[in-house]
Enzyme design. Structure first.
Site, mmCIF file in Angstrom:
data_model
loop_
_atom_site.group_PDB
_atom_site.id
_atom_site.type_symbol
_atom_site.label_atom_id
_atom_site.label_comp_id
_atom_site.label_asym_id
_atom_site.label_seq_id
_atom_site.Cartn_x
_atom_site.Cartn_y
_atom_site.Cartn_z
ATOM 1 N N LYS A 29 -2.916 5.880 -4.137
ATOM 2 C CA LYS A 29 -3.990 6.817 -3.815
ATOM 3 C C LYS A 29 -3.782 8.144 -4.529
ATOM 4 O O LYS A 29 -2.649 8.607 -4.669
ATOM 5 C CB LYS A 29 -4.039 7.052 -2.299
ATOM 6 N N ARG B 242 10.927 -6.894 12.274
ATOM 7 C CA ARG B 242 9.557 -6.535 12.647
ATOM 8 C C ARG B 242 8.600 -6.709 11.475
ATOM 9 O O ARG B 242 7.441 -7.083 11.661
ATOM 10 C CB ARG B 242 9.513 -5.100 13.189
ATOM 11 N N ILE C 140 -2.778 -2.972 7.387
ATOM 12 C CA ILE C 140 -1.540 -2.681 6.650
ATOM 13 C C ILE C 140 -0.477 -2.106 7.596
ATOM 14 O O ILE C 140 -0.155 -0.914 7.540
ATOM 15 C CB ILE C 140 -1.788 -1.731 5.460
ATOM 16 N N HIS D 32 -7.429 9.643 -1.655
ATOM 17 C CA HIS D 32 -6.718 9.606 -0.378
ATOM 18 C C HIS D 32 -7.511 10.271 0.759
ATOM 19 O O HIS D 32 -7.605 9.723 1.855
ATOM 20 C CB HIS D 32 -5.349 10.279 -0.535
ATOM 21 N N LYS E 62 3.085 -1.033 9.167
ATOM 22 C CA LYS E 62 4.285 -0.497 8.515
ATOM 23 C C LYS E 62 5.477 -0.611 9.461
ATOM 24 O O LYS E 62 5.358 -0.411 10.663
ATOM 25 C CB LYS E 62 4.046 0.966 8.143
ATOM 26 N N SER E 63 6.615 -0.975 8.910
ATOM 27 C CA SER E 63 7.873 -0.965 9.643
ATOM 28 C C SER E 63 9.003 -0.846 8.632
ATOM 29 O O SER E 63 8.828 -1.205 7.457
ATOM 30 C CB SER E 63 8.046 -2.241 10.473
ATOM 31 N N VAL E 64 10.142 -0.340 9.079
ATOM 32 C CA VAL E 64 11.328 -0.319 8.217
ATOM 33 C C VAL E 64 12.393 -1.257 8.779
ATOM 34 O O VAL E 64 13.537 -1.258 8.310
ATOM 35 C CB VAL E 64 11.892 1.111 8.060
ATOM 36 N N ASN F 112 5.433 -9.004 11.987
ATOM 37 C CA ASN F 112 4.073 -8.500 11.813
ATOM 38 C C ASN F 112 3.244 -9.381 10.885
ATOM 39 O O ASN F 112 2.009 -9.343 10.931
ATOM 40 C CB ASN F 112 4.104 -7.069 11.258
ATOM 41 N N TYR G 241 2.992 9.913 -0.649
ATOM 42 C CA TYR G 241 4.119 9.361 0.108
ATOM 43 C C TYR G 241 5.448 9.592 -0.605
ATOM 44 O O TYR G 241 6.513 9.421 -0.003
ATOM 45 C CB TYR G 241 3.946 7.853 0.331
ATOM 46 N N ASP H 115 0.830 -1.201 0.000
ATOM 47 C CA ASP H 115 0.000 0.000 0.000
ATOM 48 C C ASP H 115 0.868 1.256 0.000
ATOM 49 O O ASP H 115 1.602 1.510 0.940
ATOM 50 C CB ASP H 115 -0.902 -0.001 1.240
#
Length: 276
Positions: free
Chosen positions: A74, A235, A227, A107, A229-231, A239, A49, A44
């Site tokens: 979006k 993790r 959805i 969006h 999110k992690s970088v 998730n 972004y 997503d």
């Protein structure tokens, strides 16, 4: 593996995906590759972004057939007029490097500029042209949904809204269910603010899982698309690893009791007027 939920246009969507909000464009491709490697098939992103190019790069490098991936983007708030929306969509498709996008959303409604109906009609036009598989919205309240459905006869397949244990949006569930609109949770971990919550820590200890896994499992059992999110590669994988346990009725009731009226962490769709 995540369940595939059927959408009101006959398509399906994976119930869990990887969000890339606030992921630095310089690392987006790497983060998405990690996600695809961990098992995510729903990715997503959004024009706003500014990391669609990284998502496109990861898609091409993933070694997974395009048909197995579900890509969402979006329309930015400043491009609700038809011509601007068409240009913005072309830009998205070029950056992603795909011929058809699986799901494209408005969006934010930005009711103050009163152009979201025109934007919706443009998305429907693009869907009829075969360039978008499914069309939906994000951050729409009931009055916004009623208006676009009433003026076009086309019901969004998804409404992506802020939703987490501290802001469960239960007042919206009945309307969405009646119209067969799936709710997709953004900021499902409460922008990270819930990861040290003592109630959730107790449930995590009970199940031998992380707090994030408990929260994501709750979303899945609520029938929501989620959805996270992690970088962080570990993790991201953690998730997604939420299919080997289940919250019982007591656990679900405990989390239901965490809901508060002022739990929103992001902007209010009724008043949000920012353009990007």
């Amino acid at each position: 593996m995540p369940e595939q939920l059927k959408l009101n246009d006959g398509s399906t969507i994976p119930q869990i995906g990887l969000g890339v909000w606030q992921v630095d464009p310089d690392i987006t491709a790497k983060v998405v590759r990690w996600g695809i490697g961990a098992g995510y098939r729903l990715i997503d992103t959004a024009e706003g972004y500014r990391n669609e190019e990284g998502v496109g790069e990861a898609i091409r490098a993933a070694g997974v057939p395009r048909s197995e991936l579900f890509i969402t983007s979006k329309l930015r708030n400043g491009a609700h007029q038809r011509d601007a929306a068409l240009r913005a969509f072309d830009d998205t498709m070029q950056k992603l490097g795909v011929d058809q996008i699986d799901l494209f959303l408005i969006h934010w409604p930005v009711p103050s500029q009163d152009k979201y109906v025109e934007a919706w009609k443009t998305l429907v036009e693009l869907q009829k042209a075969g360039r978008i598989k499914s069309v939906g919205v994000s951050n729409f309240n009931q009055d916004h949904l009623e208006r676009i459905i009433g003026e076009t006869g086309v019901t969004p397949v998804v409404n992506q809204i802020e939703l987490h244990p501290r802001f469960q949006q239960r007042d919206k569930r009945e309307f969405h269910a009646k119209h067969d609109i799936h709710i997709e949770s953004w900021s499902p971990l409460g922008s990270g603010r819930l990861l040290a919550d003592p109630t959730l820590e107790k449930l995590a200890k009970k199940h031998g899982r992380s707090v994030a896994q408990v929260i994501i499992r709750w979303h899945l059992q609520e029938g929501l698309v989620v959805i996270p999110k992690s970088v962080n590669q570990d993790r991201i994988a953690g998730n997604f690893d939420v299919f080997g346990f289940e919250l019982d009725a007591g656990d679900m009731q405990t989390i239901r009791g965490m809901d508060v009226r002022d739990g929103r962490t992001g902007p209010d769709p009724a008043t949000a007027a920012f353009l990007f």
